[in-house]
Scaffold this active site. Structure first.
Site, PDB file in Angstrom:
ATOM      1  N   GLY A   1      30.774  42.662  36.199  1.00 60.45           N
ATOM      2  CA  GLY A   1      30.457  43.292  37.482  1.00 60.45           C
ATOM      3  C   GLY A   1      31.622  43.294  38.437  1.00 60.45           C
TER       4      GLY A   1
ATOM      5  N   GLY B   1      32.395  43.594  42.774  1.00 57.04           N
ATOM      6  CA  GLY B   1      31.898  43.653  44.138  1.00 57.04           C
ATOM      7  C   GLY B   1      33.012  44.079  45.066  1.00 57.04           C
ATOM      8  N   GLY B   2      32.720  44.047  46.359  1.00 56.72           N
ATOM      9  CA  GLY B   2      33.727  44.472  47.317  1.00 56.72           C
ATOM     10  C   GLY B   2      34.907  43.534  47.401  1.00 56.72           C
ATOM     11  N   MET B   3      34.714  42.276  46.998  1.00 63.07           N
ATOM     12  CA  MET B   3      35.774  41.290  47.157  1.00 63.07           C
ATOM     13  C   MET B   3      36.254  40.693  45.846  1.00 63.07           C
ATOM     14  SD  MET B   3      34.688  39.188  50.594  1.00 63.07           S
ATOM     15  CE  MET B   3      34.500  40.034  52.161  1.00 63.07           C
TER      16      MET B   3
ATOM     17  N   THR C   1      35.979  40.567  41.192  1.00 59.24           N
ATOM     18  CA  THR C   1      35.524  41.038  39.891  1.00 59.24           C
ATOM     19  C   THR C   1      34.945  39.843  39.141  1.00 59.24           C
ATOM     20  OG1 THR C   1      37.256  42.714  39.838  1.00 59.24           O
ATOM     21  CG2 THR C   1      36.202  42.182  37.752  1.00 59.24           C
ATOM     22  N   VAL C   2      33.809  40.067  38.452  1.00 60.47           N
ATOM     23  CA  VAL C   2      33.097  38.975  37.797  1.00 60.47           C
ATOM     24  C   VAL C   2      33.258  39.097  36.280  1.00 60.47           C
ATOM     25  CG1 VAL C   2      30.912  37.739  37.621  1.00 60.47           C
ATOM     26  CG2 VAL C   2      31.415  39.097  39.666  1.00 60.47           C
TER      27      VAL C   2
ATOM     28  N   LYS D   1      34.640  34.469  39.076  1.00 59.52           N
ATOM     29  CA  LYS D   1      34.914  35.521  40.044  1.00 59.52           C
ATOM     30  C   LYS D   1      36.393  35.462  40.416  1.00 59.52           C
ATOM     31  CE  LYS D   1      30.556  36.793  42.105  1.00 59.52           C
ATOM     32  NZ  LYS D   1      29.911  37.242  43.352  1.00 59.52           N
TER      33      LYS D   1
ATOM     34  N   ASP E   1      27.874  37.373  54.474  1.00 60.50           N
ATOM     35  CA  ASP E   1      27.729  38.534  53.596  1.00 60.50           C
ATOM     36  C   ASP E   1      26.434  38.434  52.781  1.00 60.50           C
ATOM     37  OD1 ASP E   1      28.448  41.004  52.553  1.00 60.50           O
ATOM     38  OD2 ASP E   1      29.703  40.164  50.981  1.00 60.50           O
TER      39      ASP E   1
END
Length: 572
Positions: free
Chosen positions: A23, A25-27, A29-30, A45, A159
């Site tokens: 996945g 996200g905005g901040m 990568t997973v 992350k 957040d």
């Protein structure tokens, strides 16, 4: 794998074996990985390079260390963090460099969490759109418990959103404490230069949207309220095609009520969510624990108050402030109107809406007879606004916030709804008019001199006062011949402000002397000359759930009332 992922795998090779990306996200990568030392699946992350460059390794590790000490059953724990760096030009020779100051093409800021064999709240919302009320309240309460614990340890998440809530065996786990904190403390103007923002516009509090540096626990409470709203309704309180459009609504619009969109939402839950979504932090709950208590209807949870209020320009305030009491009374009447359509409205229906002048209009006209009227189905507000040199009718959709001006209503006043919320009556300069919203047609129904209030029954009859003195008249809503409903005794008596009771046959009205401020509420019946005095004082009258609503000496009153025989109970 790409070259950057190859470098990452090499940098982490002595501790973790990367398996795949799961996945973005905005901040960060997973990645799914195998913890080699403990032989377990983990989620790693890795901060986006531009964010890592802004934060810097020292700040990142410091804030992650703070959040690593949070131990709570609904907070996802932290296993590891650091700067992973390739020390050789040959991939496969790797190590951890915790003292690195800035990431390089071969270094990465990362943190490690348990791998949750489940889904995120976002995954579930994507699949189901709306959650069962009990599930939504339980998840919100679990997140509130986690936030309250973190806030008491001086940690603000910043957040909260469905993507950061993981569901494991149905239990909520809050993830990503620390990243937004580190970014907000270290970013400064450099964060803006990267084009990245802290928080997600859909769930961002107004103070975050304004760029306030000092964010409190009440900002997390706002985000939790927005997320709970989405779990219950199926979409967040504010949406738009762009982040800028969403932020504009966050700053200026009011969220639509939940119960008008989903009747199974308990009043306490609606009031708690809308209190959490207040614009001013001071008007929200002081803690996430208060929010959870309010959803459960506990006395310890402070809730907001039901209201429709005006927030016009300074010029409009001078015109409209004296009518605030009438606005409250109009709400009572609108609640009672729910009976006309054959539906019993909830006993407590919190309504919040800001009534701003439409774009290009001088003010929303809330002078006498022009109070904002809530539609019987609870989805629209009808009000008059002065645009240019004349006043006209406007409709606001409470769910979308959209405004629509109704052509052909210029110079009109005192709108009132049909029981099915599809049409309105109002008074033009010389005619009682009917407006059909779907077709936009405006029809003349009967001549008037100076209209003094109207009411529309579920049986298709409109009562109206055509002048300051004289009788109250009745006319078929489809048009036809007018007839006298309340005879005028003489020209010094005013009969005005008719109001149909639920059976569509009996009605209330205000009777008084033109030369005196004294007035009384009377009850009448279509087709009968018999009239009954209900009170020796009063103004606009309404009825809801066995209660007569009226104003007395500037105070909104409610007394037990039998609409069948017109008898009033309690103390007047």
């Amino acid at each position: 794998m790409t070259e950057s992922v190859d470098r990452l795998a090499a940098a982490l090779a002595d501790r973790y074996r990367l398996e795949r990306e799961v996945g973005q996200g905005g901040m960060a990568t997973v990645y799914l990985a195998q913890d080699l030392k403990h032989d377990r699946k983990v989620a790693i992350k890795v901060l986006r390079p531009e964010l890592a460059a802004v934060i810097g390794a020292d700040r990142f590790l410091s804030e992650i260390r703070t959040t690593a000490n949070l131990q709570h059953p609904h907070i996802l724990p932290l296993f590891d963090s650091g700067v992973a760096e390739v020390r050789s030009s040959e991939l496969g020779v790797a190590g951890i460099g915790p003292n690195s100051q800035l990431p390089t093409p071969n270094s990465f800021l990362f943190y490690v969490m348990p791998f949750i064999d489940g889904e995120s709240l976002r995954d579930r919302l994507t699949r189901e759109t709306q959650l069962p009320v009990n599930d939504a309240v339980r998840i919100a309460s679990e997140v509130a418990s986690a936030l309250d614990y973190a806030h008491r340890h001086n940690v603000i998440h910043r957040d909260i959103k469905p993507e950061n809530i993981l569901l494991h065996d149905g239990r909520a786990l809050v993830a990503d404490f620390g990243i937004a904190l580190a970014a907000s403390k270290a970013g400064g103007t450099r964060m803006t230069e990267t084009g990245m923002s802290l928080g997600t516009p859909t769930y961002m509090s107004p103070e975050q949207a304004m760029g306030e540096r000092e964010i409190t626990a009440r900002s997390d409470v706002y985000a939790l309220g927005a997320m709970t709203y989405e779990m219950l309704i199926g979409e967040p309180p504010f949406t738009g095609p762009t982040a800028q459009a969403i932020v504009a609504k966050v700053m200026t619009a009011e969220p639509a009520g939940l119960m008008v969109q989903r009747k199974s939402v308990p009043p306490a839950v609606e009031d708690a969510v809308l209190t959490a979504l207040q614009k001013l932090p001071a008007d929200r709950f002081a803690s996430a624990a208060e929010f959870a208590a309010a959803m459960g209807g506990e006395a310890g949870g402070r809730t907001g108050r039901s209201r429709i209020y005006a927030a016009p320009t300074a010029a409009a305030r001078r015109r409209s402030v004296p009518m605030l009491a009438l606005g409250v009374l109009a709400l009572g009447g609108a609640l009672a109107a729910g009976y006309f359509a054959g539906h019993r409205m909830p006993a407590a229906l919190p309504i919040r809406s800001t009534l701003l002048p439409p774009p290009g209009c001088a003010y929303a006209d809330l002078s006498a007879g022009n109070v904002a009227e809530l539609s019987p189905d609870g989805t629209m507000l009808a009000f008059m606004a002065n645009c240019g040199e004349t006043r006209s009718l406007w409709i606001r959709n409470l769910a979308s916030g959209d405004l629509k001006q109704i052509a052909g209503t210029e110079g009109a006043t005192a709108p009132f709804w049909s029981p099915d919320s599809r049409s309105l009556g109002l008074f033009g300069t010389s005619q009682l008019k009917r407006v059909d919203l779907q077709s936009g047609a405006v029809r003349d129904l009967a001549p008037i001199v100076a209209g003094r209030g109207g009411s529309w029954s579920r049986n298709g009859v409109i009562l109206y006062a055509p002048d300051i003195s004289g009788p109250i008249m009745q006319v078929p809503a489809e048009g036809g011949t007018s007839a006298v409903a309340v005879q005028a005794s003489d020209s010094t008596i005013t009969n005005r402000l008719p109001y149909f009771l639920p059976n569509g046959r009996d009605f209330l009205y205000v009777r008084g002397s033109i030369d005196s401020v004294a007035s009384a509420i009377w009850a009448g019946r279509l087709g009968s000359t018999a009239k009954r005095r209900v009170t020796d004082f009063g103004s606009n009258a309404g009825y809801h759930d066995g209660q007569l609503l009226y104003a007395r000496n500037g105070v909104l009153m409610a007394q037990p009332f039998d609409p069948g025989n017109g008898s009033l109970g309690g103390i007047g």
